[in-house]
Design a protein around this motif. Structure first.
Motif, PDB file in Angstrom:
ATOM      1  N   LYS A  53     -12.204  -8.789  -0.882  1.00  0.00           N
ATOM      2  CA  LYS A  53     -12.258  -8.531   0.563  1.00  0.00           C
ATOM      3  C   LYS A  53     -11.188  -9.326   1.291  1.00  0.00           C
ATOM      4  O   LYS A  53     -10.566  -8.827   2.230  1.00  0.00           O
ATOM      5  CB  LYS A  53     -13.642  -8.890   1.107  1.00  0.00           C
TER       6      LYS A  53
ATOM      7  N   GLN B 207      -9.360  -2.013  -4.687  1.00  0.00           N
ATOM      8  CA  GLN B 207      -9.416  -0.577  -4.429  1.00  0.00           C
ATOM      9  C   GLN B 207     -10.847  -0.047  -4.420  1.00  0.00           C
ATOM     10  O   GLN B 207     -11.120   0.965  -3.793  1.00  0.00           O
ATOM     11  CB  GLN B 207      -8.584   0.180  -5.469  1.00  0.00           C
TER      12      GLN B 207
ATOM     13  N   GLY C  19      -2.876   4.717   1.091  1.00  0.00           N
ATOM     14  CA  GLY C  19      -3.593   3.480   1.372  1.00  0.00           C
ATOM     15  C   GLY C  19      -4.041   2.736   0.133  1.00  0.00           C
ATOM     16  O   GLY C  19      -4.782   1.764   0.208  1.00  0.00           O
TER      17      GLY C  19
ATOM     18  N   THR D 106       0.858  -1.185   0.000  1.00  0.00           N
ATOM     19  CA  THR D 106       0.000   0.000   0.000  1.00  0.00           C
ATOM     20  C   THR D 106       0.890   1.229   0.000  1.00  0.00           C
ATOM     21  O   THR D 106       1.984   1.234   0.580  1.00  0.00           O
ATOM     22  CB  THR D 106      -0.926   0.028   1.225  1.00  0.00           C
TER      23      THR D 106
ATOM     24  N   SER E  13     -14.630   0.305  -3.304  1.00  0.00           N
ATOM     25  CA  SER E  13     -15.268   0.077  -2.005  1.00  0.00           C
ATOM     26  C   SER E  13     -16.625  -0.599  -2.155  1.00  0.00           C
ATOM     27  O   SER E  13     -17.133  -1.173  -1.208  1.00  0.00           O
ATOM     28  CB  SER E  13     -15.414   1.402  -1.257  1.00  0.00           C
TER      29      SER E  13
ATOM     30  N   LEU F  42      -3.728   0.165  -2.873  1.00  0.00           N
ATOM     31  CA  LEU F  42      -3.070  -1.124  -3.003  1.00  0.00           C
ATOM     32  C   LEU F  42      -2.390  -1.265  -4.362  1.00  0.00           C
ATOM     33  O   LEU F  42      -2.930  -0.846  -5.387  1.00  0.00           O
ATOM     34  CB  LEU F  42      -4.097  -2.240  -2.824  1.00  0.00           C
TER      35      LEU F  42
ATOM     36  N   LYS G  23      -7.656  -7.768   0.685  1.00  0.00           N
ATOM     37  CA  LYS G  23      -7.543  -6.517   1.435  1.00  0.00           C
ATOM     38  C   LYS G  23      -7.391  -6.788   2.932  1.00  0.00           C
ATOM     39  O   LYS G  23      -6.539  -6.190   3.601  1.00  0.00           O
ATOM     40  CB  LYS G  23      -8.767  -5.643   1.174  1.00  0.00           C
ATOM     41  N   ALA G  24      -8.196  -7.693   3.469  1.00  0.00           N
ATOM     42  CA  ALA G  24      -8.132  -8.005   4.901  1.00  0.00           C
ATOM     43  C   ALA G  24      -6.767  -8.571   5.280  1.00  0.00           C
ATOM     44  O   ALA G  24      -6.194  -8.183   6.314  1.00  0.00           O
ATOM     45  CB  ALA G  24      -9.233  -8.992   5.276  1.00  0.00           C
TER      46      ALA G  24
ATOM     47  N   CYS H 107      -4.089  -5.796   5.101  1.00  0.00           N
ATOM     48  CA  CYS H 107      -4.265  -4.866   6.232  1.00  0.00           C
ATOM     49  C   CYS H 107      -3.777  -5.474   7.543  1.00  0.00           C
ATOM     50  O   CYS H 107      -3.340  -4.754   8.436  1.00  0.00           O
ATOM     51  CB  CYS H 107      -5.728  -4.438   6.351  1.00  0.00           C
ATOM     52  N   LYS H 108      -3.851  -6.806   7.681  1.00  0.00           N
ATOM     53  CA  LYS H 108      -3.349  -7.481   8.878  1.00  0.00           C
ATOM     54  C   LYS H 108      -1.835  -7.677   8.836  1.00  0.00           C
ATOM     55  O   LYS H 108      -1.258  -8.190   9.779  1.00  0.00           O
ATOM     56  CB  LYS H 108      -4.002  -8.862   9.033  1.00  0.00           C
TER      57      LYS H 108
END
Length: 152
Positions: free
Chosen positions: A80, A70, A25, A21, A72, A27, A83-84, A87-88
């Protein structure tokens, strides 16, 4: 149970790409991706999370995932999931199996046409049951399949 080592032994290759990212933010998928048709896997740790195929260049197909993540609205489970995991702080690896020509991709069985690309994708989805694929190889939703399995 099929492992990543089994898939690599069968011809899948881990691509040297990374998801990242930027400061805003947004990706990005950075690295060289094959320009051939093929089957691809998104892998987190030792778990295949998604199996897909593309009739065109894999690098073009991966750009569509970046755009999908990217967005939403109207994200699929695979968007999803990517992205999850990112983000983790997890790594989502890309494995590919490419078909370099029609002679390799297409065949026949008892005089009937076979598309090995479609067959490989379908077989892997059925065998691995990846959590980001909403349907099994026969096109049945996982929910329908789970309900039919529990009723036996």
């Amino acid at each position: 149970m099929m492992t990543i080592a089994d898939l690599v032994a069968a011809g899948f290759k881990k691509e040297p790409v990374t998801w990242s990212t930027d400061a805003a933010g947004k990706l990005h998928l950075i690295g060289e991706i094959p320009k051939a048709a093929g089957v691809y896997l998104f892998v987190v740790g030792v778990s295949v999370r998604y199996v897909g195929k593309t009739d065109s260049a894999l690098h073009s197909r991966m750009r569509s995932y970046v755009r999908g993540v990217q967005r939403s609205l109207r994200q699929r489970a695979v968007h999803k999931g990517i992205k999850a995991e990112i983000c983790k702080g997890e790594t989502v690896d890309l494995y590919t199996f490419t078909f370099t020509g029609a002679g390799q991709r297409f065949g026949n069985w008892n005089g009937l046409p076979i598309d090995r690309l479609v067959g490989l994708e379908s077989g892997l989805i059925e065998k691995l049951n990846p959590c980001w694929n909403p349907f099994n190889a026969a096109g049945r939703s996982k929910r329908t399949r789970a309900q039919s399995n529990s009723s036996h």
